[in-house]
Design a protein around this motif. Structure first.
Motif, PDB file in Angstrom:
ATOM      1  N   LEU A 515      15.370  -9.194  46.393  1.00 58.36           N
ATOM      2  CA  LEU A 515      16.671  -8.527  46.419  1.00 58.36           C
ATOM      3  C   LEU A 515      16.929  -7.680  45.172  1.00 58.36           C
ATOM      4  CD1 LEU A 515      18.729 -11.555  47.824  1.00 58.36           C
ATOM      5  CD2 LEU A 515      18.060  -9.492  49.071  1.00 58.36           C
ATOM      6  N   ASN A 516      15.908  -7.569  44.320  1.00 58.70           N
ATOM      7  CA  ASN A 516      16.014  -6.730  43.112  1.00 58.70           C
ATOM      8  C   ASN A 516      17.111  -7.198  42.162  1.00 58.70           C
ATOM      9  OD1 ASN A 516      13.930  -4.890  43.951  1.00 58.70           O
ATOM     10  ND2 ASN A 516      15.408  -3.980  45.370  1.00 58.70           N
ATOM     11  N   TRP A 517      17.206  -8.501  41.976  1.00 57.55           N
ATOM     12  CA  TRP A 517      18.153  -9.039  41.007  1.00 57.55           C
ATOM     13  C   TRP A 517      17.644  -8.790  39.587  1.00 57.55           C
ATOM     14  CZ3 TRP A 517      19.260 -14.704  43.055  1.00 57.55           C
ATOM     15  CH2 TRP A 517      19.986 -14.617  44.258  1.00 57.55           C
ATOM     16  N   THR A 518      18.542  -8.555  38.648  1.00 58.43           N
ATOM     17  CA  THR A 518      18.172  -8.510  37.240  1.00 58.43           C
ATOM     18  C   THR A 518      17.984  -9.938  36.730  1.00 58.43           C
ATOM     19  OG1 THR A 518      20.456  -8.641  36.453  1.00 58.43           O
ATOM     20  CG2 THR A 518      19.561  -6.426  36.929  1.00 58.43           C
ATOM     21  N   ASP A 519      17.326 -10.066  35.592  1.00 60.21           N
ATOM     22  CA  ASP A 519      17.126 -11.389  35.012  1.00 60.21           C
ATOM     23  C   ASP A 519      18.461 -12.059  34.698  1.00 60.21           C
ATOM     24  OD1 ASP A 519      14.422 -10.981  35.175  1.00 60.21           O
ATOM     25  OD2 ASP A 519      14.150 -10.515  33.037  1.00 60.21           O
ATOM     26  N   ASP A 520      19.398 -11.280  34.198  1.00 61.99           N
ATOM     27  CA  ASP A 520      20.709 -11.836  33.847  1.00 61.99           C
ATOM     28  C   ASP A 520      21.450 -12.314  35.092  1.00 61.99           C
ATOM     29  OD1 ASP A 520      22.999 -12.248  31.953  1.00 61.99           O
ATOM     30  OD2 ASP A 520      23.917 -10.735  33.261  1.00 61.99           O
ATOM     31  N   TYR A 521      21.428 -11.502  36.144  1.00 63.26           N
ATOM     32  CA  TYR A 521      22.113 -11.894  37.381  1.00 63.26           C
ATOM     33  C   TYR A 521      21.469 -13.151  37.965  1.00 63.26           C
ATOM     34  CZ  TYR A 521      24.171 -11.563  42.060  1.00 63.26           C
ATOM     35  OH  TYR A 521      24.847 -11.843  43.218  1.00 63.26           O
ATOM     36  N   CYS A 522      20.158 -13.216  37.949  1.00 64.23           N
ATOM     37  CA  CYS A 522      19.449 -14.380  38.476  1.00 64.23           C
ATOM     38  C   CYS A 522      19.840 -15.644  37.711  1.00 64.23           C
ATOM     39  CB  CYS A 522      17.946 -14.150  38.382  1.00 64.23           C
ATOM     40  SG  CYS A 522      16.944 -15.474  39.088  1.00 64.23           S
ATOM     41  N   ALA A 523      19.871 -15.552  36.386  1.00 61.46           N
ATOM     42  CA  ALA A 523      20.229 -16.710  35.566  1.00 61.46           C
ATOM     43  C   ALA A 523      21.651 -17.169  35.849  1.00 61.46           C
ATOM     44  CB  ALA A 523      20.072 -16.359  34.078  1.00 61.46           C
ATOM     45  N   ARG A 524      22.565 -16.224  36.033  1.00 60.96           N
ATOM     46  CA  ARG A 524      23.955 -16.592  36.328  1.00 60.96           C
ATOM     47  C   ARG A 524      24.084 -17.257  37.687  1.00 60.96           C
ATOM     48  NH1 ARG A 524      26.881 -12.244  36.925  1.00 60.96           N
ATOM     49  NH2 ARG A 524      25.453 -10.596  36.256  1.00 60.96           N
ATOM     50  N   GLN A 525      23.299 -16.803  38.654  1.00 60.36           N
ATOM     51  CA  GLN A 525      23.339 -17.417  39.981  1.00 60.36           C
ATOM     52  C   GLN A 525      22.836 -18.863  39.936  1.00 60.36           C
ATOM     53  OE1 GLN A 525      24.749 -15.894  42.794  1.00 60.36           O
ATOM     54  NE2 GLN A 525      25.361 -14.594  41.075  1.00 60.36           N
ATOM     55  N   VAL A 526      21.781 -19.106  39.178  1.00 58.84           N
ATOM     56  CA  VAL A 526      21.250 -20.471  39.054  1.00 58.84           C
ATOM     57  C   VAL A 526      22.275 -21.370  38.383  1.00 58.84           C
ATOM     58  CG1 VAL A 526      19.484 -21.893  37.944  1.00 58.84           C
ATOM     59  CG2 VAL A 526      18.846 -19.743  39.061  1.00 58.84           C
ATOM     60  N   THR A 527      22.866 -20.911  37.292  1.00 60.02           N
ATOM     61  CA  THR A 527      23.874 -21.709  36.577  1.00 60.02           C
ATOM     62  C   THR A 527      25.065 -22.014  37.475  1.00 60.02           C
ATOM     63  OG1 THR A 527      23.230 -20.753  34.452  1.00 60.02           O
ATOM     64  CG2 THR A 527      25.416 -21.757  34.586  1.00 60.02           C
ATOM     65  N   ALA A 528      25.541 -21.017  38.206  1.00 55.07           N
ATOM     66  CA  ALA A 528      26.703 -21.214  39.085  1.00 55.07           C
ATOM     67  C   ALA A 528      26.395 -22.221  40.181  1.00 55.07           C
ATOM     68  CB  ALA A 528      27.134 -19.877  39.687  1.00 55.07           C
ATOM     69  N   TYR A 529      25.191 -22.133  40.739  1.00 57.54           N
ATOM     70  CA  TYR A 529      24.850 -23.067  41.813  1.00 57.54           C
ATOM     71  C   TYR A 529      24.755 -24.493  41.282  1.00 57.54           C
ATOM     72  CZ  TYR A 529      22.689 -25.345  45.749  1.00 57.54           C
ATOM     73  OH  TYR A 529      22.440 -26.218  46.785  1.00 57.54           O
ATOM     74  N   ARG A 530      24.139 -24.671  40.132  1.00 60.60           N
ATOM     75  CA  ARG A 530      24.020 -26.015  39.572  1.00 60.60           C
ATOM     76  C   ARG A 530      25.380 -26.598  39.205  1.00 60.60           C
ATOM     77  NH1 ARG A 530      18.501 -25.057  35.942  1.00 60.60           N
ATOM     78  NH2 ARG A 530      17.041 -25.376  37.686  1.00 60.60           N
ATOM     79  N   MET A 531      26.282 -25.760  38.733  1.00 59.51           N
ATOM     80  CA  MET A 531      27.644 -26.224  38.439  1.00 59.51           C
ATOM     81  C   MET A 531      28.363 -26.634  39.714  1.00 59.51           C
ATOM     82  SD  MET A 531      28.863 -23.524  35.485  1.00 59.51           S
ATOM     83  CE  MET A 531      30.538 -24.193  35.484  1.00 59.51           C
ATOM     84  N   LEU A 532      28.133 -25.891  40.793  1.00 58.08           N
ATOM     85  CA  LEU A 532      28.739 -26.238  42.074  1.00 58.08           C
ATOM     86  C   LEU A 532      28.278 -27.611  42.539  1.00 58.08           C
ATOM     87  CD1 LEU A 532      30.388 -25.289  44.611  1.00 58.08           C
ATOM     88  CD2 LEU A 532      28.199 -24.494  45.538  1.00 58.08           C
ATOM     89  N   VAL A 533      26.965 -27.867  42.477  1.00 55.50           N
ATOM     90  CA  VAL A 533      26.425 -29.155  42.904  1.00 55.50           C
ATOM     91  C   VAL A 533      26.961 -30.272  42.020  1.00 55.50           C
ATOM     92  CG1 VAL A 533      24.311 -30.506  43.137  1.00 55.50           C
ATOM     93  CG2 VAL A 533      24.371 -28.147  43.957  1.00 55.50           C
ATOM     94  N   ALA A 534      27.060 -30.024  40.722  1.00 50.13           N
ATOM     95  CA  ALA A 534      27.616 -31.032  39.821  1.00 50.13           C
ATOM     96  C   ALA A 534      29.068 -31.351  40.188  1.00 50.13           C
ATOM     97  CB  ALA A 534      27.525 -30.548  38.373  1.00 50.13           C
ATOM     98  N   SER A 535      29.819 -30.338  40.622  1.00 55.57           N
ATOM     99  CA  SER A 535      31.220 -30.570  41.017  1.00 55.57           C
ATOM    100  C   SER A 535      31.293 -31.430  42.284  1.00 55.57           C
ATOM    101  CB  SER A 535      31.944 -29.243  41.232  1.00 55.57           C
ATOM    102  OG  SER A 535      31.544 -28.596  42.436  1.00 55.57           O
ATOM    103  N   PHE A 536      30.330 -31.257  43.199  1.00 54.50           N
ATOM    104  CA  PHE A 536      30.297 -32.094  44.399  1.00 54.50           C
ATOM    105  C   PHE A 536      30.126 -33.560  44.000  1.00 54.50           C
ATOM    106  CE2 PHE A 536      28.354 -28.397  47.039  1.00 54.50           C
ATOM    107  CZ  PHE A 536      29.616 -27.839  47.179  1.00 54.50           C
ATOM    108  N   ARG A 537      29.203 -33.817  43.085  1.00 57.64           N
ATOM    109  CA  ARG A 537      28.954 -35.189  42.646  1.00 57.64           C
ATOM    110  C   ARG A 537      30.181 -35.771  41.942  1.00 57.64           C
ATOM    111  NH1 ARG A 537      24.064 -37.118  43.146  1.00 57.64           N
ATOM    112  NH2 ARG A 537      24.532 -38.735  41.610  1.00 57.64           N
ATOM    113  N   HIS A 538      30.833 -34.959  41.141  1.00 57.38           N
ATOM    114  CA  HIS A 538      32.029 -35.414  40.441  1.00 57.38           C
ATOM    115  C   HIS A 538      33.133 -35.782  41.430  1.00 57.38           C
ATOM    116  CE1 HIS A 538      35.965 -34.774  38.460  1.00 57.38           C
ATOM    117  NE2 HIS A 538      35.379 -35.370  37.435  1.00 57.38           N
TER     118      HIS A 538
END
Length: 553
Positions: A515-538
């Motif tokens: 999808l031609n993501w930049t490195d910065d955009y890719c890193a932000r997507q990973v961080t956001a997804y992991r935070m979402l999963v952590a919120s589910f557990r919380h």
């Protein structure tokens, strides 16, 4: 399915019908309308089946609870719903055999009288489904019940065995959208409805939209607009006509996910009575067991329904009388919540509301709304809705979806996994997974390996998934986000939160390339997804500590 191509087409074409909402009913309606020869566009503000349609109990059934209520209360509406459900169950399994199959369910009982009562009821259930090729149910002795499900409590008297259908709900809805696309419909995910334009008589002429990934705005001209937004149908109705009264009473249902050895069986379990008068299922799905569901009013539609700590306790308590050893909360791997689109009535609580459907026409705006219903009867719902579309267009045409194979289903043979394994040197479990997930399109995935040998690599040693699948998800199934892959195309988010967080990075790396993501955009997507999963557990009251593997990365 190609999103960029479909976006270009939408800009230059007009349509007979614009369908809003790409869950089971909306995708089913798009396929039905396209096969009748109508010009069709299907839009959704999120991913295909991104809401309710991917968060079901994964059962295709007539509803044993409805049958009991029908006889107890002499309620013909409940009985009609059972008949519709069982008739459609047969069709759902036939049209996508790679995604749906019969499932044995055990109902433990604690006395001879209870066993007789359940046995008679489930025999009636089978009688209504007499044209099915499902195996016949039976009343099992205690010894035979424990043989089939060794983890049951030794205190049971016996168990009643019957059969229903099981399916992969998100991939089934995706197959509907994919089939609609191949039949000529334009399908677009992440395309939100923001408003309508009207003619001098107040009739809807144009849907105003916004791309949820880029912010770009657009418009869609159509002769008829069909609202298939499920529990979110009222906001669409009010956008078309602010004077309308609400018709949907949203109900939240959640599931917890436990290890497969909780049941240690290929059979599911039906718990026929709970403290609040519901039935609960414990169902094997892959290497997990899904337990649910609950039924409570839900009003905050702007928030995603999530598993909460008290719901974990309720479902574990519900399991306790039926198992020799009740799982602890620490064994809960994941959970998920969905919202049922129950139609408003004078019934006192959501447990007694019918899951039947209605096609509403608003004369002031011309909007058609498909309200209510359940997954099992999606095809019948879609057929009724497109019948009404044909009336509005003054071009009625007969439907033909009852015997129409969905993408992946027509030439599906499970045993073909063996030739797939030999041809591409894949592991047995990977070959079987590919066949059961993509059906006769499995080789479309494996052919990607010929272009790049690294695509045959597994994404994790514990899972059968390979890198080529993510490429296929983007190129053929419109996957646009990490969650599109992990939650809906692979279903991993539903069954293992920690493993999903772990795989966010390798999945994102493949998406970034496609999808031609930049490195910065890719890193932000990973961080956001992991935070979402952590919120589910919380929210579920579980530990939010990352897995050891994640800490090493």
């Amino acid at each position: 399915m190609n999103r960029q191509r479909n976006q270009q087409r939408v800009r230059h074409e007009s349509f007979d019908v614009c369908i809003i909402g790409a869950g089971a009913s909306g995708a089913g309606a798009a396929l039905d309308a396209a096969l009748r020869g109508y010009r069709v566009v299907l839009i959704d503000r999120g991913d295909f089946a991104g809401e309710t349609s991917s968060r079901s109990t994964k059962l295709i059934h007539g509803g044993v609870r409805y049958l009991e209520q029908a006889f107890k209360n002499a309620d013909l509406a409940q009985l009609r719903q059972v008949r519709h459900g069982l008739a459609e169950r047969r069709t759902v399994l036939r049209n996508a055999p790679h995604l749906a199959h019969p499932l044995a369910l055990l109902t433990p009982v604690f006395s001879a009288f209870e066993g007789l009562y359940m046995s008679i009821g489930l025999r009636l259930y089978s009688l209504f489904a007499r044209h099915d090729s499902f195996p016949k149910g039976e009343w099992l002795s205690r010894a035979k019940a424990l043989e089939k499900m060794p983890t049951l409590t030794p205190g049971l008297h016996s168990a009643v065995l019957y059969y229903d259908g099981q399916f992969n709900d998100a991939r089934y809805a995706l197959a509907l959208a994919h089939s609609a696309d191949e039949a000529g419909a334009i399908v677009l995910n992440y395309t939100a409805l923001t408003g309508f334009e009207r003619d001098d008589q107040g009739q809807l002429t144009t849907a105003l939209t916004q791309d949820q990934l880029t912010g770009e705005t657009g418009s869609i001209r159509a002769r008829v607009f069909l609202n298939c937004a499920g529990p979110y149908a009222d906001p669409v109705r009010l956008l078309a006509n602010p004077r309308l009264e609400p018709r949907i009473r949203p109900s939240k249902g959640v599931h917890i996910v436990l290890p497969r050895d909780t049941l240690n069986s290929n059979c599911a379990m039906l718990i026929p009575k709970t403290s609040d008068g519901r039935v609960v299922f414990a169902i094997p799905f892959g290497d997990s067991v899904f337990v649910g569901t609950t039924d409570t009013d839900y009003t905050d539609l702007e928030q995603e329904p999530v598993l909460e700590a008290d719901e974990v306790t309720y479902l574990l308590d519900t399991l306790r009388p039926y198992l020799a050893k009740t799982p602890a909360a620490t064994e809960v791997r994941a959970g998920f919540g969905g919202i049922r689109p129950l139609i408003v009535s004078n019934r006192a609580d959501t447990k007694t509301l019918l899951r039947d459907h209605e096609v509403e026409h608003d004369p002031a705006s011309g909007l058609l709304s498909l309200l209510g219903g359940k997954w099992t009867t999606y095809r019948l719902m879609a057929q009724d809705a497109i019948d009404r579309v044909g009336e509005q267009l003054n071009q009625p045409k007969p439907g033909c979806t009852e015997t129409y194979y969905l993408v992946g289903g027509e030439k599906y043979r499970f045993d073909d996994w063996k030739s797939l394994q030999r041809r591409y040197q894949l592991d047995d479990d990977t070959s079987q997974h590919l066949m059961q997930t993509y059906g006769d399109r499995a080789e479309w995935v494996t052919q990607l390996i010929l272009q790049d040998a690294t695509l045959s690599d597994r994404v994790h040693e514990r899972l059968p998934f390979i890198r080529a699948e993510v490429v296929y998800h983007v190129r053929e199934e419109m996957a646009m986000t990490i969650r599109d892959v992990l939650a809906r195309r692979w279903r991993l988010e539903l069954s293992d939160w920690q493993l999903s967080a772990l795989l966010a990075q390798p999945v994102a790396d493949i998406l970034a390339r496609e999808l031609n993501w930049t490195d910065d955009y890719c890193a932000r997507q990973v961080t956001a997804y992991r935070m979402l999963v952590a919120s589910f557990r919380h929210d579920a009251g579980l530990s939010t500590a990352p897995p050891a593997e994640l800490l090493k990365m």
